[in-house]
Design a protein around this motif. Structure first.
Motif, PDB file in Angstrom:
ATOM      1  N   LEU A   1      17.808  42.987 -19.610  1.00 31.74           N
ATOM      2  CA  LEU A   1      17.097  43.193 -20.882  1.00 31.74           C
ATOM      3  C   LEU A   1      15.813  42.370 -20.923  1.00 31.74           C
ATOM      4  N   ILE A   2      15.912  41.142 -20.447  1.00 36.94           N
ATOM      5  CA  ILE A   2      14.745  40.254 -20.454  1.00 36.94           C
ATOM      6  C   ILE A   2      13.653  40.803 -19.522  1.00 36.94           C
ATOM      7  N   ARG A   3      14.078  41.282 -18.356  1.00 35.52           N
ATOM      8  CA  ARG A   3      13.126  41.862 -17.411  1.00 35.52           C
ATOM      9  C   ARG A   3      12.439  43.095 -18.023  1.00 35.52           C
ATOM     10  N   ALA A   4      13.243  43.944 -18.662  1.00 27.22           N
ATOM     11  CA  ALA A   4      12.691  45.148 -19.298  1.00 27.22           C
ATOM     12  C   ALA A   4      11.690  44.776 -20.387  1.00 27.22           C
ATOM     13  N   ALA A   5      12.029  43.755 -21.150  1.00 24.31           N
ATOM     14  CA  ALA A   5      11.143  43.322 -22.240  1.00 24.31           C
ATOM     15  C   ALA A   5       9.809  42.862 -21.687  1.00 24.31           C
ATOM     16  N   GLN A   6       9.848  42.159 -20.547  1.00 22.79           N
ATOM     17  CA  GLN A   6       8.609  41.709 -19.903  1.00 22.79           C
ATOM     18  C   GLN A   6       7.832  42.895 -19.340  1.00 22.79           C
ATOM     19  N   ASP A   7       8.529  43.778 -18.642  1.00 21.98           N
ATOM     20  CA  ASP A   7       7.867  44.916 -17.992  1.00 21.98           C
ATOM     21  C   ASP A   7       7.191  45.850 -18.994  1.00 21.98           C
ATOM     22  N   TYR A   8       7.789  45.986 -20.166  1.00 20.77           N
ATOM     23  CA  TYR A   8       7.288  46.970 -21.142  1.00 20.77           C
ATOM     24  C   TYR A   8       6.744  46.334 -22.416  1.00 20.77           C
ATOM     25  N   ASN A   9       6.512  45.025 -22.383  1.00 23.66           N
ATOM     26  CA  ASN A   9       5.940  44.336 -23.539  1.00 23.66           C
ATOM     27  C   ASN A   9       6.702  44.674 -24.831  1.00 23.66           C
ATOM     28  N   ILE A  10       8.002  44.428 -24.771  1.00 26.45           N
ATOM     29  CA  ILE A  10       8.887  44.830 -25.869  1.00 26.45           C
ATOM     30  C   ILE A  10       9.156  43.672 -26.826  1.00 26.45           C
ATOM     31  N   ASP A  11       9.028  43.966 -28.100  1.00 25.73           N
ATOM     32  CA  ASP A  11       9.387  43.023 -29.151  1.00 25.73           C
ATOM     33  C   ASP A  11      10.895  43.148 -29.405  1.00 25.73           C
ATOM     34  N   MET A  12      11.660  42.155 -28.949  1.00 29.70           N
ATOM     35  CA  MET A  12      13.116  42.245 -29.041  1.00 29.70           C
ATOM     36  C   MET A  12      13.616  42.260 -30.488  1.00 29.70           C
ATOM     37  N   LYS A  13      12.838  41.693 -31.383  1.00 32.18           N
ATOM     38  CA  LYS A  13      13.271  41.667 -32.793  1.00 32.18           C
ATOM     39  C   LYS A  13      13.259  43.062 -33.406  1.00 32.18           C
ATOM     40  N   LYS A  14      12.506  43.963 -32.793  1.00 33.26           N
ATOM     41  CA  LYS A  14      12.453  45.340 -33.312  1.00 33.26           C
ATOM     42  C   LYS A  14      13.284  46.283 -32.445  1.00 33.26           C
ATOM     43  N   SER A  15      14.065  45.712 -31.544  1.00 32.30           N
ATOM     44  CA  SER A  15      14.757  46.534 -30.555  1.00 32.30           C
ATOM     45  C   SER A  15      16.278  46.411 -30.673  1.00 32.30           C
TER      46      SER A  15
END
Ligand code: MG
Ligand code: ZN
Length: 163
Positions: free
Chosen positions: A108-122
């Protein structure tokens, strides 16, 4: 930043098998999955599969076949004008004590980095407690798919929450 829905695979997208999904034939996608993924994309979510596939390092399935299975899912989704944006899988067995096997949050952390994901909205949707634990460790919401529920039902309730 982007928002994402992370999907566990077995038991959420396709029928779980105790003896592992080893072939395309054994990969039985639930009927309303394309509709659910389409809906998520419509809501502006990136859709990413996060899956433990220890069958790889158990020697039960090759990486090649695993990729073929994921391409089969893309084919089914394409027929419905949608797709998965990315697959992350952990090939390790539990006794390898890797960082990526859920409930660890590494994928999940890798995906968040790769796709510039805001985890609070995910959100991560899974049918195991380990999916929810990984979600919480990565800083996103976790929704547990119950045995009698479908992905589409969860997605529809997310839509209601957003309205
Ligand atoms: Mg599962
Ligand atoms: Zn791993």
């Amino acid at each position: 930043m982007n928002k994402a829905v992370f999907l566990d695979r077995d038991g959420v997208i396709n029928e779980e098998r105790k003896d592992y999904v080893k072939t395309i034939k054994e990969f039985q996608v639930f009927d309303d999955v394309p509709k659910a993924i389409k809906q998520l994309k419509k809501l502006g979510f990136i859709v990413i599969v996060i899956t433990n596939q220890s069958a790889v390092n158990r020697g039960i399935i090759t990486l090649e076949t695993l990729n073929e299975i994921h391409m089969e899912l893309q084919k089914i989704l394409k027929e419905n004008n949608t797709s998965i944006d990315k697959f992350y899988f952990c090939p390790h067995k539990p006794d390898e004590n890797c960082q990526c096997r859920k409930p660890n949050p590494e994928m999940l952390i890798r995906a968040a980095q790769d796709y510039n994901i805001d985890m609070k909205k995910s959100v991560m949707i899974g049918d195991s407690l380990t999916d929810i634990q990984a979600a919480h460790k990565a800083g996103c919401k976790g929704i547990l798919l119950e045995k009698n529920q479908t992905l589409l039902q969860i997605v529809n309730s997310m839509v209601d929450d957003l309205l």
